[in-house]
Design a protein around this motif. Structure first.
Motif, PDB file in Angstrom:
ATOM      1  N   THR A  68      -8.391   8.321   2.943  1.00  0.00           N
ATOM      2  CA  THR A  68      -6.830   8.134   2.742  1.00  0.00           C
ATOM      3  C   THR A  68      -6.405   6.019   3.100  1.00  0.00           C
ATOM      4  O   THR A  68      -5.265   5.841   2.773  1.00  0.00           O
ATOM      5  N   HIS A  69      -7.483   5.388   3.947  1.00  0.00           N
ATOM      6  CA  HIS A  69      -7.284   4.445   4.331  1.00  0.00           C
ATOM      7  C   HIS A  69      -6.935   3.078   3.815  1.00  0.00           C
ATOM      8  O   HIS A  69      -6.902   1.797   4.630  1.00  0.00           O
ATOM      9  N   ASN A  88      -5.445   3.555  13.086  1.00  0.00           N
ATOM     10  CA  ASN A  88      -6.697   4.493  12.051  1.00  0.00           C
ATOM     11  C   ASN A  88      -7.945   4.382  12.414  1.00  0.00           C
ATOM     12  O   ASN A  88      -8.402   3.478  11.873  1.00  0.00           O
ATOM     13  N   SER A 118     -10.709  -2.013  -0.267  1.00  0.00           N
ATOM     14  CA  SER A 118      -9.301  -1.765  -0.118  1.00  0.00           C
ATOM     15  C   SER A 118      -7.781  -2.210  -1.029  1.00  0.00           C
ATOM     16  O   SER A 118      -7.986  -1.747  -1.902  1.00  0.00           O
ATOM     17  N   THR A 177      -5.779   2.130   0.808  1.00  0.00           N
ATOM     18  CA  THR A 177      -4.391   2.201   0.173  1.00  0.00           C
ATOM     19  C   THR A 177      -2.917   2.094   0.571  1.00  0.00           C
ATOM     20  O   THR A 177      -1.255   2.023   0.973  1.00  0.00           O
ATOM     21  N   SER A 178      -3.458   2.529   2.788  1.00  0.00           N
ATOM     22  CA  SER A 178      -2.485   2.952   3.471  1.00  0.00           C
ATOM     23  C   SER A 178      -2.665   2.558   4.702  1.00  0.00           C
ATOM     24  O   SER A 178      -3.841   3.247   4.842  1.00  0.00           O
ATOM     25  N   ASP A 226       4.209   0.345   3.291  1.00  0.00           N
ATOM     26  CA  ASP A 226       3.633   1.030   4.384  1.00  0.00           C
ATOM     27  C   ASP A 226       5.077   1.089   5.437  1.00  0.00           C
ATOM     28  O   ASP A 226       5.708   1.426   6.257  1.00  0.00           O
ATOM     29  N   LYS A 248       5.518   4.053  -2.492  1.00  0.00           N
ATOM     30  CA  LYS A 248       4.233   3.125  -2.692  1.00  0.00           C
ATOM     31  C   LYS A 248       3.460   2.264  -4.521  1.00  0.00           C
ATOM     32  O   LYS A 248       4.393   3.259  -5.841  1.00  0.00           O
ATOM     33  N   ASP A 278      -5.935   2.401  -8.156  1.00  0.00           N
ATOM     34  CA  ASP A 278      -4.709   3.285  -8.161  1.00  0.00           C
ATOM     35  C   ASP A 278      -3.485   2.762  -8.305  1.00  0.00           C
ATOM     36  O   ASP A 278      -3.167   3.948  -9.534  1.00  0.00           O
ATOM     37  N   ASP A 331     -12.367   7.167   5.894  1.00  0.00           N
ATOM     38  CA  ASP A 331     -11.724   7.479   5.394  1.00  0.00           C
ATOM     39  C   ASP A 331     -10.291   7.567   4.500  1.00  0.00           C
ATOM     40  O   ASP A 331      -9.758   5.861   4.039  1.00  0.00           O
TER      41      ASP A 331
END
Ligand SMILES: [Zn+2]
Lengths: 146, 384
Positions: free
Chosen positions: B253-254, B245, B150, B256-257, B297, B303, B157, B251
């Motif tokens: 999307t999981h 989650n 992560s 960085t958030s 978050d 972000k 990113d 996943d």
């Protein structure tokens, strides 16, 4: 019995379950398979008792291309488990298969510092091993596409 | 009627943290329970709710049954919960709900362990990822190896630098330096951080929480009405939230958030508060990257902006959002988030060794279960 319990506590091989047996059986033939839902077409790994998207309990397994990209990774430099003491440093990577699912695996056959996010990789398979209950399997590993 | 502000934390107790030889996990737990009840001005006879997390060194099902029997209590409500690092906050939420609905009146939430000097903590350390996911076979052993992927994606990113990660343990250590119960109290420089050993790229030793701590934490929760009779000023449970989650790193999307976004918005809504109202924070700081992502978050920055925010000194007492004011798991002790809970209560009471001026609202986060589970608590000085 004691040997089996010791293996269950300290071992590191996968344990083949009802849900994951088709995946591991395919690895013996050096094939990478993903679970595909008969209802909605969703592809998933690891295998589960139903399609996690639509809950259909009818699905089949399909051979994947074995190609993907490194979504993320780490270079492990400290062995948290004694079984990996001779392996550090090694790369644990999350490979996003061309078919969709993300598979946690190792990137091999290149220096650890050469691994990058978005690197194109392809599957190869480790030596055949037995799980604690005697099922054969080969770990799917990935290497850079030359 | 909303449950926000209807319950309060009225007692907090903790043992000595760190290396405490010759004291069992059970004895730590009992000591923390006694200290918390005494802090509240309550006694064994008042206790009718018990909420526990099992220790890792003698892991067992039915933990609450065993501890309750040791304590000689026959509680109305009993719960033992295991959702990783979100467990402490989740148990306080369960206690608040049980009290709000009349299932018990005075609840103790407790966790304690002795992995530093007791039995080896096999459970959860060795047996991570075997079975369904089988990632242990690929050397996915140890929390840092999980979180590092992560952190790697987060840095990639958003252009987060090593120094931005480093600002987190440096700030928390500054707080720990004033806390006599903290395991690590020597101040850190950026040079110390950058020179610390790489564990699992990009996480260095100083990005990772303390490996093992002996000790225990307990808190007492009761209704807003009952809290008025307690020994100290109540700390109101103004709002809380939870979200999971369960796909974790399956996943994309999981990375960085996390589920903290949903969890915190539920808590803010319940309390009628927002990030601008929060004066101090106790983050679940298993790793520095977890802290930065959680700050985003929770809406304290945009972000990818938590790194610069930390580097500007905003996590210290001189900054916008003093965080982990007891040192957190990075410096005080690894009580899987329970020490953050205790410190959150102390801040609102004005009892911290790194006290924030006017700490009227404190947010506490819990985060765990391979990053899947998240829980949020908003603690306030004032009723709603
Ligand atoms: Zn489906």
């Amino acid at each position: 019995m004691v040997d089996l319990l010791t293996e269950l506590v300290m071992g590191t091989t996968p344990i083949v379950t009802e849900e994951t047996r088709p995946f591991w059986d395919a690895t013996v033939n050096e094939e990478l398979h993903v679970q595909v839902c008969d209802e909605c077409g969703a592809r998933q790994l690891p295998g589960g008792p139903c399609c996690s998207r639509c809950w259909s309990m009818t699905f089949h397994w399909e051979r994947a291309s074995g190609r993907g990209q490194v979504f993320s990774y780490t270079i492990v430099r400290h062995a948290f488990h004694p079984a990996f003491a001779d392996d550090v440093p090694y790369v644990v990577a999350d490979v996003e298969l061309d078919e969709g699912p993300i598979l946690t695996t190792n990137v091999t056959d290149c220096p650890v510092q050469a691994v990058r996010i978005d690197m194109e990789v392809e599957v190869h398979f480790a030596q055949e091993v037995n799980d604690p209950f005697g099922s054969l399997l080969r770990l799917p590993l990935f290497r850079p596409i030359a | 009627m909303s449950i926000g502000y209807e319950t309060a934390v009225v007692g907090v107790g903790n043992t000595k943290f760190g290396k405490v030889a010759g004291v069992s996990a059970w004895r730590h737990q009992v000591e923390a329970v006694q200290l918390a009840l005494a802090d509240a001005g309550l006694s064994k006879a008042d206790l009718d709710g018990l909420f526990t997390e099992s220790q890792f060194t003698e892991p067992l099902l039915l933990h609450g049954h065993v501890l309750g029997q040791m304590l000689g209590i026959k509680p109305a409500y009993l719960s033992t919960c295991s959702i990783g690092g979100a467990t402490a906050i989740s148990l306080v939420q369960q206690a608040a709900m049980a009290i709000h609905h009349g299932l018990c009146n005075v609840a103790v939430c407790v966790y304690g362990d002795n992995p530093k000097t007791g039995f080896p903590a096999l459970f959860g350390k060795v047996q991570m990822g075997r079975g369904q996911a089988d990632s242990l076979a690929f050397g996915m052993a140890g929390g840092p190896v999980m979180e590092a992927r992560s952190a790697m994606r987060y840095k990639h990113d958003y252009g987060v630098t090593d120094e931005m990660f480093g600002a987190v343990p440096i700030a928390f250590r500054e707080h720990a330096s004033r806390n006599p119960n903290a395991q690590y109290r020597d101040l850190l420089s950026m040079q110390d951080y950058l020179g610390s050993r790489m564990i699992s790229d990009p996480l260095r030793m100083l990005d990772c929480c303390i490996g093992a701590s002996d000790g225990a934490v307990a808190v007492v929760v009761t209704s807003e009405q009952r809290s008025a009779d307690c020994r100290k000023r109540p700390v109101y449970i103004a709002g809380f939230g939870a979200a999971n989650n369960l796909d974790g790193l399956s996943d994309p999307t999981h990375y960085t958030s996390f589920a903290g976004k949903r969890s915190s918005s539920t808590a803010y809504e319940m309390a009628g508060l927002g990030p601008d109202d929060v004066r101090v924070a106790q983050w679940y700081d298993c790793f520095t990257s977890t802290v930065l992502i959680t700050i985003e978050d929770y809406g304290f920055t945009g972000k990818g902006e938590a790194g610069p925010f930390a580097l500007e000194g905003n996590l210290t007492l001189r900054g916008r959002l003093p965080s982990n004011t007891s040192g957190g798991m990075l410096s005080e002790a690894n009580l899987t988030g329970w020490n953050a809970l205790a410190e959150g209560v102390r801040q609102v009471r004005g009892e911290s060794t790194s006290q924030v001026d006017n700490a009227s609202v404190c947010v506490v986060s819990g985060h765990g279960g391979f990053q899947a589970s998240h829980a949020t608590l908003l603690l306030t000085e004032a009723t709603g």
